[in-house]
Write an enzyme that holds these catalytic residues in place. Sequence first.
Site, short mmCIF file in Angstrom:
data_model
loop_
_atom_site.label_atom_id
_atom_site.label_comp_id
_atom_site.label_asym_id
_atom_site.label_seq_id
_atom_site.Cartn_x
_atom_site.Cartn_y
_atom_site.Cartn_z
N ASP A 54 0.85 -1.19 0.00
CA ASP A 54 0.00 0.00 0.00
C ASP A 54 0.88 1.24 0.00
O ASP A 54 1.77 1.39 0.85
CB ASP A 54 -0.90 0.01 1.23
CG ASP A 54 -1.75 1.26 1.27
OD1 ASP A 54 -2.63 1.41 0.40
OD2 ASP A 54 -1.52 2.10 2.16
N TYR A 105 3.65 9.89 0.43
CA TYR A 105 4.75 9.27 1.15
C TYR A 105 6.09 9.63 0.50
O TYR A 105 6.48 9.08 -0.53
CB TYR A 105 4.59 7.74 1.18
CG TYR A 105 3.29 7.27 1.78
CD1 TYR A 105 2.53 8.07 2.61
CD2 TYR A 105 2.81 5.99 1.51
CE1 TYR A 105 1.33 7.63 3.16
CE2 TYR A 105 1.62 5.53 2.05
CZ TYR A 105 0.88 6.36 2.87
OH TYR A 105 -0.31 5.91 3.41
N LYS A 110 -3.16 5.82 -3.44
CA LYS A 110 -4.18 6.79 -3.05
C LYS A 110 -4.34 7.85 -4.14
O LYS A 110 -3.41 8.10 -4.93
CB LYS A 110 -3.79 7.49 -1.75
CG LYS A 110 -3.18 6.62 -0.66
CD LYS A 110 -4.10 5.57 -0.14
CE LYS A 110 -3.62 4.97 1.17
NZ LYS A 110 -2.22 4.56 1.24
N VAL A 161 -2.47 0.03 13.35
CA VAL A 161 -2.92 -0.78 14.48
C VAL A 161 -2.01 -0.62 15.69
O VAL A 161 -2.38 -1.02 16.80
CB VAL A 161 -3.05 -2.27 14.11
CG1 VAL A 161 -4.12 -2.45 13.04
CG2 VAL A 161 -1.73 -2.85 13.65
N PHE A 162 -0.84 -0.01 15.52
CA PHE A 162 0.04 0.30 16.64
C PHE A 162 -0.10 1.77 17.06
O PHE A 162 0.69 2.27 17.86
CB PHE A 162 1.50 0.02 16.29
CG PHE A 162 1.78 -1.43 15.95
CD1 PHE A 162 1.31 -2.46 16.75
CD2 PHE A 162 2.53 -1.75 14.83
CE1 PHE A 162 1.57 -3.79 16.43
CE2 PHE A 162 2.80 -3.08 14.51
CZ PHE A 162 2.32 -4.10 15.31
N ASN A 163 -1.08 2.48 16.50
CA ASN A 163 -1.33 3.89 16.84
C ASN A 163 -0.07 4.73 16.76
O ASN A 163 0.37 5.35 17.73
CB ASN A 163 -1.98 4.02 18.21
CG ASN A 163 -3.46 3.66 18.18
OD1 ASN A 163 -3.89 2.77 18.93
ND2 ASN A 163 -4.24 4.33 17.36
N GLY A 170 2.90 3.97 16.63
CA GLY A 170 4.08 3.47 17.34
C GLY A 170 3.92 3.36 18.84
O GLY A 170 4.75 2.75 19.51
N LEU A 188 2.00 1.60 20.64
CA LEU A 188 1.82 0.22 21.09
C LEU A 188 3.03 -0.67 20.81
O LEU A 188 3.00 -1.87 21.09
CB LEU A 188 0.57 -0.39 20.45
CG LEU A 188 -0.76 0.15 21.01
CD1 LEU A 188 -1.93 -0.27 20.14
CD2 LEU A 188 -0.98 -0.30 22.45
#
Length: 340
Positions: A58, A63, A89, A239-241, A243, A245
């Site tokens: 992705d 980026y 995107k 999913v680690f917000n 970093g 998490l």
Amino acid sequence: MGGMILPFDFQPIGHTDVLLPRLGVGTAPIGNLFTSVSEEAAEQMLAYAERVGASWFDTAPLYGHGLAEQRLGAYLRAAAPARRTISTKVGRVLNPAPHAEPPPHFVNPLPFQPAFDYSAAGIRRSLEESLGRLGLASVDIALLHDVDRLTHAGGHRRLVPQLLVDSLPAMVQLKADGLVRAIGLGINEWDIGYELLMEHPLDVILLAGRYTLLDQSAFTSGFLDACARRHTSVVLGGVFNSGLLVGGETFDYAPAQAKLRDRVKELTRLCDAHGVPLPAAALQFAAAHPAVRALTVGARTAVELEEIVRWSSTSLPEQLWRDLKAGGHIPVETPVPETL
């Protein structure tokens, strides 16, 4: 026990024929997110991803201002043909700007200045320029990027009429023209996704940071269930917000507040009590909702990605999920791996 994320377990997207591995790679880090990454490290990370089956890549014009797409394109041109899925995107175009101010999150970007353009012409230009950097005639998925409050500072609702009249119909045309196979949104907040989902058919929504061990608002709002009812696949990023998490200090790309850091300490304590790493729980929790087809994770190096893959396949005890619910860290009714 259960819930291990197997990259080679391919999942269908919406009503399309696009298949995603359960684990994919977000390329923002190889666009020099926060720190520079060498060409060699980027290539090695992408090659490792394919070896382990995480062959969904992705990317986005944002980026590194085209750098991530350029690096991914160079890898694709050099690599042997393989089964892989590419998403990018639309909604930003890159204008030449050799003296542009450096962006807040990317270091040493390419000499372009991103500009939002959600017009039909801008959507097509955005994709065509991405295809040029990627060296491809088409991509599997195009996502309308950053049409949320976090990006537009309260003005995102003013975008909705243009998105419905210009942007999304233009993406449907790109699909009809064979330039993409599936269309959707790439967003950081579920509410704008809900609004557009009610008005326009979407194949997929990439939602970042809103279904995690720290933020389950995409579930408590009913958004994930609404996507499932409309056969719109959800894929999750962040999913680690940002970093927090995995031992970092940022949440949503900003320094984390003390109360969030305290929550991470308590989550870590619970995971340690069961002898499992917190990031493994974060990954497998996010993947457990039946509306979620895949996760995309960011890695700078093959070593980082190897660790993420290890977390995704770590066996976690059912008691951990019971303890997380008892402690109020996740809603009691939240799907968790042992219930699937």
